[in-house]
Design an enzyme around this catalytic site. Structure first.
Site, PDB file in Angstrom:
ATOM      1  N   ASN A   9       0.722  -1.132  -0.031  1.00 54.29           N
ATOM      2  CA  ASN A   9      -0.086   0.093   0.172  1.00 54.29           C
ATOM      3  C   ASN A   9       0.957   1.261   0.001  1.00 54.29           C
ATOM      4  O   ASN A   9       1.447   1.545   1.074  1.00 54.29           O
ATOM      5  CB  ASN A   9      -0.893  -0.094   1.200  1.00 54.29           C
ATOM      6  N   TRP A  10       0.979   1.808  -1.182  1.00 51.46           N
ATOM      7  CA  TRP A  10       2.115   3.043  -1.285  1.00 51.46           C
ATOM      8  C   TRP A  10       1.562   4.132  -0.758  1.00 51.46           C
ATOM      9  O   TRP A  10       1.951   5.281  -0.742  1.00 51.46           O
ATOM     10  CB  TRP A  10       2.432   3.025  -2.721  1.00 51.46           C
ATOM     11  N   LYS A  11       0.081   4.152  -0.329  1.00 50.70           N
ATOM     12  CA  LYS A  11      -0.475   5.293   0.262  1.00 50.70           C
ATOM     13  C   LYS A  11      -0.253   6.872  -0.554  1.00 50.70           C
ATOM     14  O   LYS A  11      -0.276   6.329  -1.852  1.00 50.70           O
ATOM     15  CB  LYS A  11      -0.268   5.613   1.642  1.00 50.70           C
ATOM     16  N   HIS A  93      -9.648   1.342   4.497  1.00 50.53           N
ATOM     17  CA  HIS A  93      -8.265   1.329   5.241  1.00 50.53           C
ATOM     18  C   HIS A  93      -8.603   2.498   6.282  1.00 50.53           C
ATOM     19  O   HIS A  93      -9.535   3.494   6.430  1.00 50.53           O
ATOM     20  CB  HIS A  93      -7.335   1.932   4.205  1.00 50.53           C
ATOM     21  N   GLU A  95      -7.139   4.714   7.529  1.00 43.83           N
ATOM     22  CA  GLU A  95      -6.856   6.337   7.275  1.00 43.83           C
ATOM     23  C   GLU A  95      -8.186   6.821   6.534  1.00 43.83           C
ATOM     24  O   GLU A  95      -8.264   8.031   6.633  1.00 43.83           O
ATOM     25  CB  GLU A  95      -5.480   6.407   6.556  1.00 43.83           C
ATOM     26  N   GLU A 167      -5.579  -4.900  10.453  1.00 43.11           N
ATOM     27  CA  GLU A 167      -4.730  -3.896  10.895  1.00 43.11           C
ATOM     28  C   GLU A 167      -4.996  -2.995  12.026  1.00 43.11           C
ATOM     29  O   GLU A 167      -6.010  -1.955  12.002  1.00 43.11           O
ATOM     30  CB  GLU A 167      -4.583  -2.965   9.522  1.00 43.11           C
ATOM     31  N   GLY A 173       2.111   2.557  10.871  1.00 42.55           N
ATOM     32  CA  GLY A 173       3.006   3.610  10.618  1.00 42.55           C
ATOM     33  C   GLY A 173       3.784   4.008  11.932  1.00 42.55           C
ATOM     34  O   GLY A 173       4.373   5.102  11.850  1.00 42.55           O
ATOM     35  N   SER A 214       3.096  -1.804  10.539  1.00 42.62           N
ATOM     36  CA  SER A 214       4.474  -1.732  10.759  1.00 42.62           C
ATOM     37  C   SER A 214       5.120  -3.077  10.362  1.00 42.62           C
ATOM     38  O   SER A 214       5.929  -3.500  11.172  1.00 42.62           O
ATOM     39  CB  SER A 214       4.847  -1.295  11.995  1.00 42.62           C
ATOM     40  N   GLY A 235       2.653  -1.000   4.451  1.00 37.53           N
ATOM     41  CA  GLY A 235       2.898   0.323   3.967  1.00 37.53           C
ATOM     42  C   GLY A 235       4.104   0.827   3.969  1.00 37.53           C
ATOM     43  O   GLY A 235       4.856   0.707   2.804  1.00 37.53           O
ATOM     44  N   GLY A 236       4.714   1.820   4.771  1.00 37.04           N
ATOM     45  CA  GLY A 236       6.036   2.309   4.734  1.00 37.04           C
ATOM     46  C   GLY A 236       7.363   1.330   4.124  1.00 37.04           C
ATOM     47  O   GLY A 236       7.911   1.789   3.091  1.00 37.04           O
TER      48      GLY A 236
HETATM   49  P1  PGA Z   1       2.481   0.467   7.600  1.00 34.77           P
HETATM   50  O1  PGA Z   1       1.011   0.847   7.307  1.00 34.77           O
HETATM   51  O2  PGA Z   1       3.212  -0.646   6.980  1.00 34.77           O
HETATM   52  O3  PGA Z   1       3.331   1.897   7.114  1.00 34.77           O
HETATM   53  O4  PGA Z   1       2.119   0.534   9.261  1.00 34.77           O
HETATM   54  C1  PGA Z   1       0.079  -0.475   7.018  1.00 34.77           C
HETATM   55  C2  PGA Z   1      -1.120   0.231   6.082  1.00 34.77           C
HETATM   56  O5  PGA Z   1      -1.498   1.119   6.393  1.00 34.77           O
HETATM   57  O6  PGA Z   1      -1.735  -0.641   5.246  1.00 34.77           O
END
Ligand code: PGA
Length: 266
Positions: A9-11, A93, A95, A167, A173, A214, A235-236
């Site tokens: 997930n590159w956000k 998600h 977010e 999640e 994050g 994470s 994500g990251g």
């Molecule tokens: P993260 O994000 O790996 O940066 O914690 C995961 C996600 O939001 O899917």
């Protein structure tokens, strides 16, 4: 046997100028036929990533989709507009739940649209820190599942390759993860909720449940050592080719071990 999936997930990162090269690098560094790889860049990078991944056996996903197919919805993107650009979509998600106030009912409509449009959905669920600390994590996730899945057809979801990502919001994050045991317990609780609360019965066993929050190449093996967890939504770390290579390599080891345990070729 459920597939092992590593979804990136590159956000709101990368641009149309650099996303294709990053996707191509990741694809080249993660060639493992036993692992389903998916990259979900921002909408504006989908075409570049799709072009970079032609013939590479890596899925391309969007990070959201509108529940209507067309109309007066400024700033939104529909499933028909994603046709030819993406075959997967992340839904619900945390977010988006937080910043766009997406409700379970709205996410349920998006899910129905994704399935009817041939987009393979990854439905995100997860509790806030105070919900975990007060012992309500399973109840919160079960409520999210009921809210999004009520009214959605089980056979269509299973046939459409429906995936769930657990999640915990406090792990996204933050560098902090759930323990593998807690994540596994939640994955089991999710399948139990599908089987019992939602009346899916045995079909619940077919649903891959990913862990997200994470995840890195250094910790993914702990999660994948749990039989109830079928991969990661990342994500990251998914923006770093070395990290993706490490995570997919770990998943490949697990995929082969699971296949061997079931007496099947990987
Ligand atoms: P993260 O994000 O790996 O940066 O914690 C995961 C996600 O939001 O899917």
């Amino acid at each position: 046997m459920r597939p092992l999936i590593i979804a990136a997930n590159w956000k709101m990162n990368t641009t149309p100028a650099d996303a294709g090269e990053l996707a191509a690098t990741i694809a080249a560094r993660t060639e493992e036929p036993t692992v389903t790889r998916v990259i979900c860049p921002p909408y504006v990078c989908l075409a570049a990533v799709r072009d970079a991944l032609v013939g590479k056996n890596v899925g391309v996903g969007a990070q959201n989709v509108h529940h209507e197919l067309a109309g007066a919805y400024t700033g939104e993107v529909s499933a028909s507009q994603l046709n030819g650009l993406a075959t997967w979509v992340i839904l619900g998600h945390s977010e988006r739940r937080r910043d766009q106030f997406e409700s379970d009912a709205l996410i349920g409509k998006k899910l129905a649209r994704a399935i009817s449009s041939g987009l393979r959905p990854i439905l995100c669920v997860g509790e806030l820190l105070d919900e975990r600390e007060s012992g309500r994590a399973v109840e919160v996730v079960a409520t999210q599942l009921r809210g999004a899945l009520a009214g959605n057809d089980v056979d269509a979801l299973i046939g459409g390759g429906f995936v769930i990502a657990y999640e915990p919001v406090w792990a996204i994050g933050t560098g902090r993860t759930a323990s593998a045991a807690d994540a596994a317990a939640m994955a089991e609780a999710i399948r139990a909720a599908l089987a019992a609360d939602l009346g899916w019965g045995k079909a619940a066993d077919a649903v891959p449940v990913l862990y997200g929050g994470s995840v890195t190449s250094a910790n993914i093996a702990e999660f994948l050592a749990e039989h109830s967890i079928d991969g990661g939504l990342v994500g990251g770390a998914s923006l770093k080719p070395d990290e993706m290579a490490g995570m997919v390599a770990s998943a490949a080891v697990v995929a082969k071990a699971r296949a061997a345990a079931e007496g099947k070729p990987a």
